[in-house]
Design a protein around this motif. Sequence first.
Motif, PDB file in Angstrom:
ATOM      1  N   SER A 416      -4.614   2.320  10.117  1.00 35.07           N
ATOM      2  CA  SER A 416      -3.895   3.484  10.627  1.00 35.07           C
ATOM      3  C   SER A 416      -4.059   4.675   9.704  1.00 35.07           C
ATOM      4  N   GLU A 418      -1.756   6.594   8.871  1.00 33.78           N
ATOM      5  CA  GLU A 418      -0.607   6.588   7.958  1.00 33.78           C
ATOM      6  C   GLU A 418      -0.897   5.761   6.706  1.00 33.78           C
ATOM      7  N   GLN A 419      -1.578   4.623   6.934  1.00 35.86           N
ATOM      8  CA  GLN A 419      -1.930   3.759   5.806  1.00 35.86           C
ATOM      9  C   GLN A 419      -2.866   4.485   4.839  1.00 35.86           C
ATOM     10  N   MET A 423      -2.238   5.698   0.898  1.00 38.40           N
ATOM     11  CA  MET A 423      -3.096   5.362  -0.243  1.00 38.40           C
ATOM     12  C   MET A 423      -3.659   6.618  -0.898  1.00 38.40           C
ATOM     13  N   LEU A 436     -10.345  -0.485   0.238  1.00 37.60           N
ATOM     14  CA  LEU A 436      -9.206  -1.311  -0.161  1.00 37.60           C
ATOM     15  C   LEU A 436      -8.595  -1.990   1.064  1.00 37.60           C
ATOM     16  N   ALA A 437      -8.430  -1.204   2.145  1.00 41.98           N
ATOM     17  CA  ALA A 437      -7.809  -1.755   3.349  1.00 41.98           C
ATOM     18  C   ALA A 437      -8.678  -2.863   3.945  1.00 41.98           C
ATOM     19  N   ASN A 439     -10.973  -4.700   2.314  1.00 39.70           N
ATOM     20  CA  ASN A 439     -10.907  -5.847   1.411  1.00 39.70           C
ATOM     21  C   ASN A 439      -9.591  -6.594   1.569  1.00 39.70           C
ATOM     22  N   GLY A 440      -8.528  -5.844   1.816  1.00 42.29           N
ATOM     23  CA  GLY A 440      -7.235  -6.477   2.056  1.00 42.29           C
ATOM     24  C   GLY A 440      -7.259  -7.328   3.312  1.00 42.29           C
ATOM     25  N   PHE A 441      -7.926  -6.814   4.331  1.00 41.99           N
ATOM     26  CA  PHE A 441      -8.011  -7.514   5.616  1.00 41.99           C
ATOM     27  C   PHE A 441      -8.706  -8.874   5.477  1.00 41.99           C
ATOM     28  N   ASN A 443      -9.091 -10.438   2.548  1.00 44.49           N
ATOM     29  CA  ASN A 443      -8.748 -11.008   1.247  1.00 44.49           C
ATOM     30  C   ASN A 443      -8.461 -12.513   1.277  1.00 44.49           C
TER      31      ASN A 443
END
Lengths: 470, 252
Positions: A416, A418-419, A423, A436-437, A439-441, A443
Motif C-alpha cells: 500500500s 500508506e506502507q 517507511m 524491504l516490503a 523481503n518482508g513478504f 521472509n
Amino acid sequence: MSTDTKPDLNIDRSIGDFRYDVAYEFDAGLGLTARTIDYICDVKKDPDWIRKFRQDALKKFESMPMPTHWASPDLNNIVFENIRYYLSQGTQAKRSWDEVPEDVKRTFERLGIPEQERKFLAGVEAQFDSEAAYSNIKAAVGEQGVIFVGSTEGLHKHPEIFRKWFGKVIPTGDNKFSALNSAVFSGGSFIYIPPGVKVKHPLQAYFRINAENFGQFERTLIIADEGSEVMYMEGCTAPKFETATLHSAVVELVALKGAKIQYITVQNWSPNVFNLVTKRGLAHEDAEIKWIDCNIGSRLTMKYPGVIMKERGARGEVVSIALSGDGQHQDTGAKMIHAADDTTSNIISKSISLGKGRATYRGLVQIGRHLKGCKNNTECDALLINTDSRTDTYPAITVHGKENACQHEASVSKISAEQIFYMQQRGIPKAAAMSLAVNGFVNDLVQQFPMEYSVELKRLIDLEMEGSVG
Amino acid sequence: MSLHIENLHANIGDREILRGLNLEIPKGEVHAIMGKNGSGKSTLAKVMAGHPDYEVTKGTVTLDGLALLDLEEPDERARAGLFVAFQYPMEVPGVSIANFIRAARQAALPEDAELDAVEYYQDLYVKMDALKIPRNFTSRAVNEGFSGGEKKRCEILQLAMLAPKYAVLDETDSGLDIDALKIVSDGVNALRSPDRGFLVITHYQRLLDYIVPDVVHVMVNGQIVLSGDKELALKLEAEGYDWVEKETLATA
C-alpha cells in the motif's frame, strides 16, 4: 525514486552477466535431428540402450504438440532449429580446480563457486554448457559411500543403480520438454546416498550457460537409500544474449523408506532464457521430499515440482518463491500426488509481480479413491507491486475418499501507498522501502533457505526491485 | 533555528484543509497543538512529512533555514531532520523492528558508509530498555499484531533511534492507558534537548500534564487561532473549544 538508486547495486546486478570466450571441442551444430542424437551419443560413448532411449525420445518430442492450449503462447517463439544442443570441451569432469581449463575456471571463480565449496559444501559439481567441468566431493563424504558425479559418469560407472531409476519418476512422454531433455540430455548430477548415511553439508551443483543459441539439458537423478538424508542445492546463471536461450532440465528424486531429500534451487537466469523444467520426486514409506524453489529472472519459467507419495506415511513439500520482473512470466506451482494412506503434503507458494511482470500459480493435488488419512495444505500468496502487474492462480484439487483433509488458502495483496509512505517517513528511500516490503513478504520462506542462500536471495530481490520503482 | 510554517494551505482532493497556517517552533521548545476533531491537526503532520494524498497550494515550511517543501520525497524530508510519530502507525509484515530501524539508520548514512551492527544493537537495546520494550520485540514485525500501547512505544523507540531535529507527535496519547502514557511521556521527555524541537498534537490536555509544553496553540478550521502557555490547555479542558471559535469569529 531514480535519485535513490545505489550505484554499487547497479554494478552488482550484472553478477552473472559476463562471458569469456571459450574454445569448444565438441559442437553438435544448430538444429535437432536423429543425427544430432548420434553425434551426442558418439561423443559421450553412450551405451546402446541410452542411444535407443534418446532416439525414441526424439520421436516422442516431435510428435507432441506445444502445450499452448493451456500454457503461454510465448513458447511458440522458441526456434528449435536455431539452437545448439551440445557444446563441450570434453566429457570428463575434473576432480580438482587446477585441472579445469583456465577459460572455464575463471567463470566459476568469478561466480564464487570454489570459495563456497571451501566454506560450506560437502561436494560441488560445476556444469559449463553441456558438461560438468568440475565435480568433486569431500573425501569424508566419499568414504561413506556417497556417489556424486555427473549423469554420464553415473550411467557408465553405476549402471545397476542408474538404470533402475532413470526415467522412472518422469517418463519421457510426461511433457514435450521432458521428451526433449530425454533426447539430448547431458550433464546434471547423479547422486546415491547409501542406507542410513546422513550427509551433513549440502551438495551443490552450479549450472552455467555460456554460449549463445544454446540449450542446456541437464539430467539429475538423486537416490536416497533407506533412512538416509541429503540436501542438494543448485544455482543457475547465464549472460544476457540478444537471442533466446533454452534451459530444459529433468530432475528425478527417489527417497526410499524413511529417507529425506531436500532440493533447493536458486535460479537467476538472464531475461532471455526459456526455463522449462520438469522436477518430480518419488517418496516411499515414511520418506520425505521437500522442494525449495526460488525463481528469479528468465523470460518464461514453467516449473511445477512434484512429489508422488507412493507409500504410507510419505510426505511431500514444495516451498516456492517467484519474482517476475517486467517482461517476465513465472509460471510455477506444485504437484502433489497422494497414492497411499496417511500421506501428507504441503505447498507454500509466494509470488511477486513487478512492473508488467506476470506470475502464475498452478497447483495440482490428487488424493486417490479408497485412501484415508491423507492431508494437504496449500497456501498461495501473491504480491503485486505495480498496477499493471499480473497474477493468476489455477488450483486443481481432486480429493476422492472421505477421510482426507484438504485446505487451500490464497491471497493477493498490494504494497500500500500508506506502507511505503510510513517507511519513507523514516528516511528510507522508496526503492529500498519496496525492497524491504517484498523481503518482508517472503521472509518466512527465506528462513527455510540455508544462510548463504538466504543472503543471496535477499540481494537478488533488492536488485530486481531497484529498477522497478518509478 | 526553528521549524517555521508560513501561510500553509493544503488540499486533499478539492477540499482545503489547511487554510493559511502560521507556526514557528524554535529549536529546544515543545509546542502543543490542540483542536477539535477535523480541525486539520493530523493533516498538518502528514503535509509536512510529504504524504502523497495532500497537495500544498500555498505557503512554506522552513526547517533550520531549509525549504522543506522543495524536497519532494518523504524520505528526503525525513533525512533533513523531520520525524512524525503517527496516530495509526502502519504494519510492515515480515520486516522486524530491528531490521526496519537499521534500514532507516543506514539510509541516513553517506552512500559508502556501512552501519556498525554491534554499536547499533547496543544502542537499540539501551533505548528499548528505557521504554520498557522487551528484547524479543526486535524480531517482531513492525506493528504487526501490536497493541495500541506497543505501537506508540515503538514509534517513540524509532524517534529515539533516529534522533531527528524536529519531531511531530500525532495523538501519541490516543489508545494509551495511564501506565503506557507515563512510559511514552518519560521517553519523550528524555529526548527533549536544546537541539530538538517538538510539536505535540493532541485532543486532550491529559498528555500535557506529562509532556509539559512551552507553548500551546489552538487550531480551528485549518488555522492557528490562539496561542498561549500551559494554562490555555487547562482552560480548553475545562471549557471546551466553543469559546475559542466564538472569539475568533468575533475578531475575524
